[in-house]
Design a protein around this motif. Sequence first.
Motif, PDB file in Angstrom:
ATOM      1  N   ALA A  81      46.220  33.300  43.103  1.00 36.86           N
ATOM      2  CA  ALA A  81      46.185  31.979  42.944  1.00 36.86           C
ATOM      3  C   ALA A  81      44.949  31.311  42.680  1.00 36.86           C
ATOM      4  O   ALA A  81      44.713  30.494  41.720  1.00 36.86           O
ATOM      5  N   GLU A  82      43.702  31.926  43.138  1.00 36.09           N
ATOM      6  CA  GLU A  82      42.485  31.422  42.943  1.00 36.09           C
ATOM      7  C   GLU A  82      42.131  31.622  41.635  1.00 36.09           C
ATOM      8  O   GLU A  82      40.928  31.237  40.981  1.00 36.09           O
ATOM      9  N   SER A  83      42.556  32.399  40.861  1.00 36.20           N
ATOM     10  CA  SER A  83      42.119  33.096  39.436  1.00 36.20           C
ATOM     11  C   SER A  83      42.645  32.048  38.410  1.00 36.20           C
ATOM     12  O   SER A  83      42.663  32.403  37.180  1.00 36.20           O
ATOM     13  N   VAL A  84      43.683  31.130  38.801  1.00 39.56           N
ATOM     14  CA  VAL A  84      44.308  30.205  37.805  1.00 39.56           C
ATOM     15  C   VAL A  84      44.318  29.080  38.064  1.00 39.56           C
ATOM     16  O   VAL A  84      44.237  28.515  39.363  1.00 39.56           O
ATOM     17  N   THR A  85      44.292  28.234  36.913  1.00 45.00           N
ATOM     18  CA  THR A  85      44.305  26.633  37.157  1.00 45.00           C
ATOM     19  C   THR A  85      45.417  25.876  36.443  1.00 45.00           C
ATOM     20  O   THR A  85      45.669  26.583  35.399  1.00 45.00           O
ATOM     21  N   GLN A  99      38.836  39.510  35.591  1.00 41.81           N
ATOM     22  CA  GLN A  99      38.626  40.119  34.216  1.00 41.81           C
ATOM     23  C   GLN A  99      38.373  39.364  33.076  1.00 41.81           C
ATOM     24  O   GLN A  99      39.459  38.666  32.596  1.00 41.81           O
ATOM     25  N   GLU A 100      37.179  39.417  32.963  1.00 45.14           N
ATOM     26  CA  GLU A 100      36.580  38.153  32.175  1.00 45.14           C
ATOM     27  C   GLU A 100      37.009  38.347  30.698  1.00 45.14           C
ATOM     28  O   GLU A 100      37.249  37.232  29.890  1.00 45.14           O
ATOM     29  N   CYS A 101      37.403  39.610  30.170  1.00 43.94           N
ATOM     30  CA  CYS A 101      38.031  39.752  28.852  1.00 43.94           C
ATOM     31  C   CYS A 101      39.073  39.091  28.784  1.00 43.94           C
ATOM     32  O   CYS A 101      39.711  38.918  27.458  1.00 43.94           O
ATOM     33  N   CYS A 102      40.036  38.793  29.785  1.00 45.23           N
ATOM     34  CA  CYS A 102      41.211  38.145  29.630  1.00 45.23           C
ATOM     35  C   CYS A 102      41.277  36.843  29.757  1.00 45.23           C
ATOM     36  O   CYS A 102      42.370  36.202  29.977  1.00 45.23           O
ATOM     37  N   HIS A 103      40.234  36.163  30.248  1.00 44.86           N
ATOM     38  CA  HIS A 103      40.037  34.611  30.314  1.00 44.86           C
ATOM     39  C   HIS A 103      40.823  34.093  29.065  1.00 44.86           C
ATOM     40  O   HIS A 103      40.797  34.515  27.993  1.00 44.86           O
ATOM     41  N   GLY A 104      41.644  32.816  29.359  1.00 44.28           N
ATOM     42  CA  GLY A 104      42.361  32.205  28.662  1.00 44.28           C
ATOM     43  C   GLY A 104      43.711  31.631  29.383  1.00 44.28           C
ATOM     44  O   GLY A 104      43.718  31.458  30.454  1.00 44.28           O
TER      45      GLY A 104
END
Length: 163
Positions: A151-155, A106-111
Amino acid sequence: MTRIEPARRAVPASEGEHEQMEAAFRAALNQLPSNPGFPHSVRELARLLFEVGWISGVRTGHTGPALADVPLPPNTFRTALANLSATVNANSGPGIGQLVSYHGSQECCHGRYWVTRIERELDVRGRESVLYRLSEYRNDVFVTALTGVHAESVTALPQYWQM
């Protein structure tokens, strides 16, 4: 086949050894800045490792300098905790109350978001699946922004929520 047995039996830490270790551990923690950002789990793991080293030192007579109030060299304890924290975080992923960077589909939610829930499940093959609930902190409350995040969507970032 020979069997190797220790010359002496293992003896648990005495009350005095445990009290000395606790005092030495608190003294080492007091050398850190007031908010070093290490999670509680890392400090507790460090306490266990510190206890092993301390009791070994007491029993072999090598804690004299520590008992004489000679402080650890600067950064020694902080570096050890940072390395331990990196190891724990790398192995377990972000924890509740940790700041993460979301970079999923969900690119609009990157942050950046706070982890407010972790769900762990086993799939039919026995592999663990971890899903996160990510929230923003607005008006003194956490507001859910994303759920079911893999898990792979967060750092994981080094910041933790401080009350």
